[in-house]
Every structure is written in structure tokens, then in C-alpha cells.
Design a protein around this motif. Structure first.
Motif, PDB file in Angstrom:
ATOM      1  N   ASP A  44       0.955  -1.120  -0.104  1.00  0.00           N
ATOM      2  CA  ASP A  44       0.068  -0.091   0.099  1.00  0.00           C
ATOM      3  C   ASP A  44       0.843   1.128   0.094  1.00  0.00           C
ATOM      4  OD1 ASP A  44      -2.217  -1.170  -0.112  1.00  0.00           O
ATOM      5  OD2 ASP A  44      -2.967  -1.204   1.871  1.00  0.00           O
ATOM      6  N   GLY A  45       0.241   2.335  -0.662  1.00  0.00           N
ATOM      7  CA  GLY A  45       0.987   3.496  -0.743  1.00  0.00           C
ATOM      8  C   GLY A  45       1.711   4.234   0.333  1.00  0.00           C
ATOM      9  N   ILE A  46       1.303   3.994   1.821  1.00  0.00           N
ATOM     10  CA  ILE A  46       1.705   4.813   2.936  1.00  0.00           C
ATOM     11  C   ILE A  46       3.124   4.092   2.994  1.00  0.00           C
ATOM     12  CG2 ILE A  46      -0.161   5.404   4.022  1.00  0.00           C
ATOM     13  CD1 ILE A  46      -0.054   2.999   5.715  1.00  0.00           C
ATOM     14  N   TYR A  47       3.300   2.703   2.730  1.00  0.00           N
ATOM     15  CA  TYR A  47       4.650   2.226   2.885  1.00  0.00           C
ATOM     16  C   TYR A  47       5.593   2.447   1.982  1.00  0.00           C
ATOM     17  CZ  TYR A  47       1.873  -0.766   6.071  1.00  0.00           C
ATOM     18  OH  TYR A  47       0.952  -1.012   7.069  1.00  0.00           O
ATOM     19  N   VAL A  48       4.930   2.784   0.785  1.00  0.00           N
ATOM     20  CA  VAL A  48       5.916   3.337  -0.490  1.00  0.00           C
ATOM     21  C   VAL A  48       6.512   4.761  -0.098  1.00  0.00           C
ATOM     22  CG1 VAL A  48       6.165   3.852  -2.858  1.00  0.00           C
ATOM     23  CG2 VAL A  48       4.492   1.755  -2.167  1.00  0.00           C
ATOM     24  N   LEU A  49       5.704   5.532   0.548  1.00  0.00           N
ATOM     25  CA  LEU A  49       6.164   7.030   0.787  1.00  0.00           C
ATOM     26  C   LEU A  49       7.231   6.795   1.832  1.00  0.00           C
ATOM     27  CD1 LEU A  49       2.816   8.987   1.646  1.00  0.00           C
ATOM     28  CD2 LEU A  49       3.957   8.582  -0.673  1.00  0.00           C
ATOM     29  N   LYS A  76       0.153   9.386  13.155  1.00  0.00           N
ATOM     30  CA  LYS A  76       0.203   9.230  11.741  1.00  0.00           C
ATOM     31  C   LYS A  76       1.416  10.086  11.107  1.00  0.00           C
ATOM     32  CE  LYS A  76      -4.352   7.696  10.684  1.00  0.00           C
ATOM     33  NZ  LYS A  76      -5.664   7.921  10.076  1.00  0.00           N
ATOM     34  N   THR A  77       2.391  10.489  11.816  1.00  0.00           N
ATOM     35  CA  THR A  77       3.218  11.528  11.560  1.00  0.00           C
ATOM     36  C   THR A  77       4.583  10.350  11.727  1.00  0.00           C
ATOM     37  OG1 THR A  77       2.508  13.106  12.906  1.00  0.00           O
ATOM     38  CG2 THR A  77       4.760  13.284  12.375  1.00  0.00           C
ATOM     39  N   VAL A  78       5.210  10.441  10.252  1.00  0.00           N
ATOM     40  CA  VAL A  78       6.433   9.904  10.261  1.00  0.00           C
ATOM     41  C   VAL A  78       7.589  10.716  10.204  1.00  0.00           C
ATOM     42  CG1 VAL A  78       7.867   8.247   8.563  1.00  0.00           C
ATOM     43  CG2 VAL A  78       5.184   8.274   8.882  1.00  0.00           C
ATOM     44  N   THR A  79       8.468  10.519  11.030  1.00  0.00           N
ATOM     45  CA  THR A  79       9.910  11.276  10.948  1.00  0.00           C
ATOM     46  C   THR A  79      11.043  10.258  10.936  1.00  0.00           C
ATOM     47  OG1 THR A  79       8.660  12.721  12.793  1.00  0.00           O
ATOM     48  CG2 THR A  79      11.359  12.875  12.489  1.00  0.00           C
ATOM     49  N   ILE A  80      11.777  10.692   9.963  1.00  0.00           N
ATOM     50  CA  ILE A  80      13.012  10.010   9.476  1.00  0.00           C
ATOM     51  C   ILE A  80      14.148  10.892   9.501  1.00  0.00           C
ATOM     52  CG2 ILE A  80      13.970   8.352   7.906  1.00  0.00           C
ATOM     53  CD1 ILE A  80      11.482   7.670   6.794  1.00  0.00           C
ATOM     54  N   ASN A 125       6.127  14.424  -0.823  1.00  0.00           N
ATOM     55  CA  ASN A 125       5.735  15.830  -0.561  1.00  0.00           C
ATOM     56  C   ASN A 125       4.454  16.078  -1.180  1.00  0.00           C
ATOM     57  OD1 ASN A 125       5.685  18.465  -0.025  1.00  0.00           O
ATOM     58  ND2 ASN A 125       7.595  19.085  -1.277  1.00  0.00           N
ATOM     59  N   ALA A 126       4.024  15.740  -2.470  1.00  0.00           N
ATOM     60  CA  ALA A 126       2.683  15.959  -3.119  1.00  0.00           C
ATOM     61  C   ALA A 126       1.663  15.435  -2.193  1.00  0.00           C
ATOM     62  CB  ALA A 126       3.023  15.790  -4.540  1.00  0.00           C
ATOM     63  N   LEU A 127       1.924  14.328  -1.791  1.00  0.00           N
ATOM     64  CA  LEU A 127       1.034  13.246  -1.424  1.00  0.00           C
ATOM     65  C   LEU A 127       0.785  13.425   0.275  1.00  0.00           C
ATOM     66  CD1 LEU A 127       1.192  10.169  -3.635  1.00  0.00           C
ATOM     67  CD2 LEU A 127      -0.505  11.872  -3.773  1.00  0.00           C
ATOM     68  N   SER A 128       1.492  14.382   0.911  1.00  0.00           N
ATOM     69  CA  SER A 128       1.437  14.684   2.310  1.00  0.00           C
ATOM     70  C   SER A 128       0.464  15.994   2.778  1.00  0.00           C
ATOM     71  CB  SER A 128       2.624  14.519   2.756  1.00  0.00           C
ATOM     72  OG  SER A 128       3.509  13.493   2.672  1.00  0.00           O
ATOM     73  N   SER A 129      -0.115  15.826   3.556  1.00  0.00           N
ATOM     74  CA  SER A 129      -1.147  16.969   4.041  1.00  0.00           C
ATOM     75  C   SER A 129      -0.031  17.962   4.846  1.00  0.00           C
ATOM     76  CB  SER A 129      -1.990  16.744   5.174  1.00  0.00           C
ATOM     77  OG  SER A 129      -1.589  15.790   6.149  1.00  0.00           O
ATOM     78  N   TRP A 130       1.177  17.418   5.283  1.00  0.00           N
ATOM     79  CA  TRP A 130       1.868  18.248   5.691  1.00  0.00           C
ATOM     80  C   TRP A 130       3.602  17.444   5.721  1.00  0.00           C
ATOM     81  CZ3 TRP A 130       5.366  16.969  10.376  1.00  0.00           C
ATOM     82  CH2 TRP A 130       6.227  17.943  10.702  1.00  0.00           C
ATOM     83  N   PHE A 131       4.640  18.437   5.296  1.00  0.00           N
ATOM     84  CA  PHE A 131       5.716  17.747   4.628  1.00  0.00           C
ATOM     85  C   PHE A 131       6.782  18.967   5.459  1.00  0.00           C
ATOM     86  CE2 PHE A 131       9.625  17.064   2.197  1.00  0.00           C
ATOM     87  CZ  PHE A 131       9.882  15.816   1.826  1.00  0.00           C
ATOM     88  N   ALA A 172       1.029  11.679   5.558  1.00  0.00           N
ATOM     89  CA  ALA A 172       0.158  11.271   4.557  1.00  0.00           C
ATOM     90  C   ALA A 172      -1.190  11.823   4.509  1.00  0.00           C
ATOM     91  CB  ALA A 172       0.212   9.652   4.494  1.00  0.00           C
ATOM     92  N   ASP A 173      -1.388  12.483   3.393  1.00  0.00           N
ATOM     93  CA  ASP A 173      -2.860  13.121   3.135  1.00  0.00           C
ATOM     94  C   ASP A 173      -3.986  12.146   3.254  1.00  0.00           C
ATOM     95  OD1 ASP A 173      -4.857  14.521   2.269  1.00  0.00           O
ATOM     96  OD2 ASP A 173      -4.045  15.600   0.727  1.00  0.00           O
ATOM     97  N   ASN A 174      -4.840  12.333   4.289  1.00  0.00           N
ATOM     98  CA  ASN A 174      -5.884  11.266   4.367  1.00  0.00           C
ATOM     99  C   ASN A 174      -7.122  11.624   3.574  1.00  0.00           C
ATOM    100  OD1 ASN A 174      -6.385   9.360   6.533  1.00  0.00           O
ATOM    101  ND2 ASN A 174      -8.544  10.880   7.058  1.00  0.00           N
ATOM    102  N   ASN A 175      -6.893  12.580   2.569  1.00  0.00           N
ATOM    103  CA  ASN A 175      -8.042  12.664   1.515  1.00  0.00           C
ATOM    104  C   ASN A 175      -7.425  11.729   0.554  1.00  0.00           C
ATOM    105  OD1 ASN A 175      -9.532  14.562   2.569  1.00  0.00           O
ATOM    106  ND2 ASN A 175      -7.937  16.161   1.870  1.00  0.00           N
ATOM    107  N   VAL A 176      -6.190  11.354   0.180  1.00  0.00           N
ATOM    108  CA  VAL A 176      -5.612  10.429  -0.674  1.00  0.00           C
ATOM    109  C   VAL A 176      -5.576   9.163  -0.415  1.00  0.00           C
ATOM    110  CG1 VAL A 176      -3.722   9.844  -2.128  1.00  0.00           C
ATOM    111  CG2 VAL A 176      -4.285  12.216  -1.801  1.00  0.00           C
ATOM    112  N   PHE A 177      -5.288   8.842   1.205  1.00  0.00           N
ATOM    113  CA  PHE A 177      -5.081   7.415   1.696  1.00  0.00           C
ATOM    114  C   PHE A 177      -6.169   7.329   2.855  1.00  0.00           C
ATOM    115  CE2 PHE A 177      -0.860   9.014   0.517  1.00  0.00           C
ATOM    116  CZ  PHE A 177      -0.397   7.926  -0.361  1.00  0.00           C
TER     117      PHE A 177
END
Length: 633
Positions: A44-49, A76-80, A125-131, A172-177
Motif C-alpha cells: 500500500d502507498g503509505i509504505y511506499v512513501l 500518523k506522523t512519520v519522522t526519519i 511531498n505532494a501526497l502529504s498534508s504536511w511535509f 500522509a494526506d488522509n484525502n488520498v489515503f
């Protein structure tokens, strides 16, 4: 009227649109990250992000910069955070927001990296509500913040005491995922794979440390059980190639293939080369023309190669298309064959006990295949007479194993990943799903009743039992797991005792005869609502008692409550909601420490003492309870 209709579809200059990079990614996310999903599937896309950001950290490590990567996921906030060289401060904004911008076009900087087309972090970046991205470099730092790919704040350069590296955070943007969640087991596998393929790399994820000393040997030890393999794992390493292999007692073939540290779930030229080269080396060593199927039957292997400027078949990099290892270098086939012909052959000469055990496993497979030959022929003829496609299977248009070609290749690949088969009990349930399914990507296979308990039986039963034979034909896994027709195998049974029993019987069938479809994350349990709570204004579907109580409280004034006793009671119009974008499905996962045969023996064996004692010790008698009315306040 006809004139007016014609004008509505005129093809003029106004029909042509130019999208900027951000709009294009958000409009066609499947081209960049594959299917979207809610997190219940490993692809699924969230793991690809997360992977796209991690790949940059791994590439830095591969080039010799930074051995630690810190990952945290809170809500739902991912930090790397990596400790590589850090993005050059003047290019922080460009690197994450300008398509085709990056360092990897210069092969001197990144000789054998995963990402080469400058798209990865831009898609995140494009698919995140905040980046948010911060680069630390030589005592200075630079930060930029975005929303759905749009720059909202660019901080000035500042001094820092932080060591070099890059820090990325995103939601990740909840409107997309839609309603997504992270499954810990998938992340666990993802991080372990990074460490197996990168000696010395240390990943810290939410307080857990991942590190591997022995590469693919560690991977195979985690994926197999010591008491179920036929000989100790063979581990071979060379320049730009590493292989680990053993044989088990199960059916099928199981592979883990990697390119430049990328897990290629759909294989590609490197895996095809390995499968062919392994057969050739074994035949040459034993000086006997064994059947390829007998040599590879029950194999469990991992293969990793490093390729200069790899060519993948899609942006998600799940299948390698490169024919050569290096520019003007050997073909993949010749490279792998030469390595195995030398290293595996040497190993078997030096380890006669292992060589003998491998020979016995091959000859056992040969005997089993010959015993099945006559039965298979009769069973396949019977399957044709049963008119498979009309009687049991309502097929869909796109399949996981189809070859995608043409200008719409990426869109077709996305649909192939969505390909799903629902295995249902009885005609009423299959009728509801058939009427409400997406005919492009969703198929339905109807069971006649409870399938046979296949535990302890040989593969002979798959051909002798009409239902199992038809099911394996529908899935197209008779010859090889590689031919699997649907990416998602969803068991759709009633949420009662009989439905649970059918689930167990089907899972026993897969684990006994086709364990690779489970191990590779293709099997799921469909969740459907147990209750419908509604009043004249709103209808709420609830999947458990807690959700029901919350719905009753929300609607108040004694709403109408319906308890669904079976899938057949849910109308086709309602069913559409539960198998569409908001479908809830639970993955069937086998943890690395699980002994499959012991697990099946316990649950599906003939009244084992342990199971009997467990039932006695945990038996509870529930009194009839009168449900208290729930206050709307």
C-alpha cells in the motif's frame, strides 16, 4: 439535440491541459507509488512513501556516509533522520519540490542507488498534508515546510551543532489515503530487509534496534524454521551478488529478491537468472538431468544484486527489467550463472553431507511428481468439464500475472495490483458480492460448503477434491506461485462459528500446499459490519459492539438496529460500500518465529491433548444478558 451533444465533446485547444508536477502526482498517484490502500497490504502507498524517504538514507549509507537511521511513527506522523552528508543547503527546496532534480543523475555520486529519476521525495511531498525537511551540513541547517506539495515556509539558514544529515517528517494526506493505518509487522519486515542488505546499517524504530551481521543468512534464518529445513542454509557472497538458499518440507517455491537494497516483490531479470542458473548448476554437479520443477520444489532462497543504473518496470521498483549488470558489462543471466557455477559448485564439493541432503530432497520431489502425474491429468480434464469460468468463478478483467504494455502501462499495472478474488461460502453471499463488485478488478469464487480439512494430507488431495482443484485453477497456482492470478485473495465468510471454521479450513489449505501466497502477503480476511444503526437522517454501519454503542449514542432516540447474521443478508447496494475504497480486510500473516506444521497440528490435528486442555481451561459459560438501553446523553 444531436448537434448540441456533438459540441460538448469537441476536441479543441481548450481540451489540452498542462499539469504541474504536484497536480500530476495528486491526480495520478498510482503512476508514482502504485496502489493507494489503507495500510492493510504490504504494498500500500503509505509504505511506499516511507520507503522513498528511507531509500535516500540507504543510498547515503551505501556511499559510505552515516550508518544510523532513526525512524519514529507517532499517530500518523512519520519522522526519519539520517546521518549522511545532508542535502546541499541551497537546494533543499528544489530537491523535494522540483521534478527531475537530484544528485543521482550523476552516476559518480550514486553508482548503484535505488532511486535514479528524481521523483521519490517529490511524490511523498505532494501526497502529504504536511511535509517538513531539514538539512544539516557543516554546522549549518536549512528547513522548508510544505502542504500537499506547496511551499508554505522557507526558513533562513541557521547555525547548528547537529551532525550532518537530513531530517524528514510528513503526514500522509488522509484525502488520498482513506482511513489509513500502519501495520507494525509490515514495517518490521521493511526495516529488517534494509539491514540484511546493508551490513553495518543500524535502524532505530520507535525504540527497537535493527542490525544484521550476516546479511541474507540472517534473513533466511528468520524466514525459515531450523527444524523444518532439509540442510543448513547455504550462504554465498561475491562482488555485487549475495545468495542464501535451502530446501524445506513444504510445497512450492519461496524467493526474496533484491536490487541495490530494494525488495523486488515481483522479481525480474535477476530472479529469473537465479532460478535458471540454480537448475543448471545442480544438474552439472550431480551429472543428472533432473526436472527443473523437482530441483526447485520446496526451495527457499534469497538473492541480492547490485546493478549500475537499474531499470525497473515501474516507479515503485517492484520488478527489475535490466538485462545487464553494468554498462557494457555481462548480462544478468551470464553474471548469475557464472557466480553459481563456481561458488555453489565449490560449496557442494566441500560439504558432501549438504550435497547428499539436497539430492534426497530433489529425488523425493521427483517421486511425488510422478505419483501425481496420472491424478493431475484426470483432475484437469474434470475441471474443464466443470466449466470453471461459468460455474465457480466470476472473473474480472485485469489480473496480477497479465503483461502490461502500451501507453497506459502504469494505469494497467495499478489495476493489476488491485486484482482481488473473494472466496465466499454459498450462493447467497457470492450473489451479493457478484452484483456489487468492480468487474474490472474483483472476481468471486463460490464454495459449495465447508471444504475438506487438508491437514496431514499430501498434494494428491488437491487434485482429487473437486473444490480444491477448481480453486487452484482459479488462482492459477498449480504450476508456480509466479503465475498467481490475483494480488489479493480475500476470504469472505459469515462472522459466525461456521464462517470461522471455513476460514480455518481455507487457511489450512493455503498453508499446507501454497504457503508462499500467505508468506508473501496475498491472503486476507474480509471484515463486514455486524450491525446497521440508523434513523431517518443517517445510517451507520458498525463492525463491533463498541462501534454499535457509539452509533446508538450518536443517533439517540432509539434508532433502528439490525444485526447481520450472514453476508447474504447484506443487500448488493450496501455491499458496495464494504468492498470498495473503504474495504476493511485483515491480512493473514505468518510471523518468522511461527512453525507452520506445529501451528496446523495444534489447530487442525485430530484432537491433540494440548488443544483439549486449552479448551477445558478456557471454557466460559455466558449468562443470557438483557442489553441495557444506551443513553443518548
Amino acid at each position: 439535440m444531436a448537434e448540441e451533444k456533438k459540441e460538448n465533446f469537441e476536441y479543441t485547444e481548450d481540451s489540452i491541459r498542462s499539469l504541474d508536477w504536484r497536480e500530476h502526482i495528486r491526480l495520478r498517484p498510482g503512476m508514482y507509488i502504485g496502489k493507494l490502500g489503507d495500510g492493510s497490504s504490504p504494498d500500500d502507498g503509505i509504505y511506499v512513501l516511507l520507503k522513498e524517504v528511507m531509500d535516500n538514507c540507504i543510498d547515503e549509507h551505501t556511499m559510505g556516509y552515516g550508518k544510523n537511521v532513526e525512524v519514529s511513527i507517532e499517530d500518523k506522523t512519520v519522522t526519519i533522520r539520517d546521518y549522511g552528508r545532508g542535502i546541499p543547503l541551497g537546494k533543499v527546496v528544489d530537491v523535494v519540490s522540483k521534478i527531475n532534480t537530484g544528485a543521482k543523475y550523476d552516476s559518480k555520486a550514486f553508482q548503484k542507488s535505488v532511486g535514479l529519476n528524481g521523483v521519490g521525495t517529490k511524490a511523498v511531498n505532494a501526497l502529504s498534508s504536511w511535509f517538513k525537511v531539514t538539512a544539516f551540513r557543516d554546522g549549518k541547517e536549512k528547513t522548508a515546510e510544505f502542504e500537499k506539495g506547496v511551499l508554505t515556509k522557507e526558513h533562513k539558514e541557521a547555525k547548528t551543532t547537529e551532525p550532518n544529515g537530513t531530517l524528514v517528517s510528513f503526514i500522509a494526506d488522509n484525502n488520498v489515503f482513506k482511513s489509513f493505518h500502519f501495520v507494525h509487522e509490515y514495517l518490521d519486515n521493511q526495516f529488517w530487509n534494509y539491514c540484511y542488505l546493508n551490513a553495518g546499517l543500524i535502524i532505530n524504530y520507535n525504540g527497537k534496534k535493527y542490525v544484521s551481521k550476516n546479511g541474507l543468512l540472517d534473513l533466511l534464518q528468520r524466514k525459515t524454521n531450523e527444524d523444518e529445513i532439509r540442510y543448513p542454509i547455504i550462504h554465498l557472497k561475491g562482488e555485487d551478488i549475495e545468495v542464501a538458499v535451502t530446501h524445506e518440507n513444504q510445497y512450492g517455491e519461496e524467493y526474496y529478491s533484491f536490487v541495490n537494497g530494494q525488495y523486488t516483490t515481483q522479481g525480474g531479470t535477476h530472479l529469473a537468472a537465479f532460478r535458471e542458473a540454480f537448475v543448471k548448476t545442480i544438474r552439472d554437479f550431480y551429472k543428472k538431468d533432473y526436472d527443473a520443477a523437482d530441483i526447485r520444489s520446496s526451495i527457499c532462497a534469497a538473492v541480492s544484486v547490485r546493478v549500475q543504473e537499474p531499470v525497473f518496470e515501474s516507479q515503485t521498483k517492484t520488478k527489475l527489467g535490466s538485462l545487464n549488470v553494468y554498462e557494457n558489462g555481462p548480462t544478468m543471466k551470464n553474471f548469475v550463472t557464472e557466480f553459481l557455477s563456481k561458488e555453489l559448485d565449490n560449496f557442494l564439493h566441500r560439504n558432501p553431507t549438504t550435497a547428499e541432503a539436497l539430492k534426497k530432497r530433489i529425488e523425493q520431489s521427483e517421486r511425488e511428481r510422478k505419483e501425481l502425474a496420472g491424478i493431475k491429468k484426470l483432475a484437469n480434464e474434470r475441471a474443464k468439464k466443470a466449466n470453471l469460468h461459468n460455474r465457480k468463478l466470476r472473473d474480472c478483467r485485469y489480473h496480477y500475472n497479465d503483461e502490461a504494455t502500451g501507453k497506459d502501462k502504469d494505469a494497467i499495472l495499478e489495476k493489476q495490483k488491485e486484482s482481488t478474488i473473494f472466496i465466499t461460502e454459498g450462493d447467497s453471499a457470492s450473489g451479493s458480492i457478484t452484483k456489487s463488485r468492480n468487474v474490472e478488478t474483483q472476481a468471486v469464487f463460490s464454495l459449495r460448503g465447508k471444504p475438506l480439512n487438508s491437514f496431514g494430507l499430501t498434494k494428491k488431495v488437491v487434485y482429487e477434491n473437486e473444490e480444491f482443484n477448481l480453486l487452484q485453477h482459479a488462482l492459477n497456482i498449480e504450476e508456480s506461485y509466479d503465475d498467481l492470478r490475483y494480488n489479493n485473495i480475500v476470504i469472505a465468510t459469515d462472522a459466525d462459528v461456521d464462517g470461522m471454521h471455513i476460514r480455518l479450513l481455507l487457511m489450512t489449505f493455503f498453508l499446507q500446499f501454497f504457503p508462499d501466497v500467505v508468506k508473501n502477503g496475498h491472503v486476507y480476511i474480509l471484515e463486514t459490519p455486524l450491525f446497521r444503526v440508523r434513523n431517518k437522517q443517517e445510517t451507520i454501519y458498525c463492525y463491533d459492539e463498541t462501534e454499535k454503542q457509539a452509533a446508538v449514542k450518536k443517533l439517540g432516540s432509539k434508532p433502528e438496529i439490525t444485526r447481520f447474521k450472514g453476508l447474504g443478508e447484506i443487500s448488493p447496494d450496501e455491499f458496495k460500500r464494504f468492498i470498495g475504497n473503504d474495504m476493511r480486510k485483515q491480512p493473514v500473516m505468518i510471523m518468522p518465529e511461527t512453525h507452520i506444521q506445529q501451528l496446523l497440528e495444534y489447530f487442525m490435528g485430530k484432537n491433540t491433548q494440548e488443544r483439549q486442555e486449552f479448551i477445558i481451561d478456557n471454557l466460559r459459560v455466558e449468562l443470557d444478558l438483557v442489553e441495557e438501553p444506551v443513553s443518548a446523553n
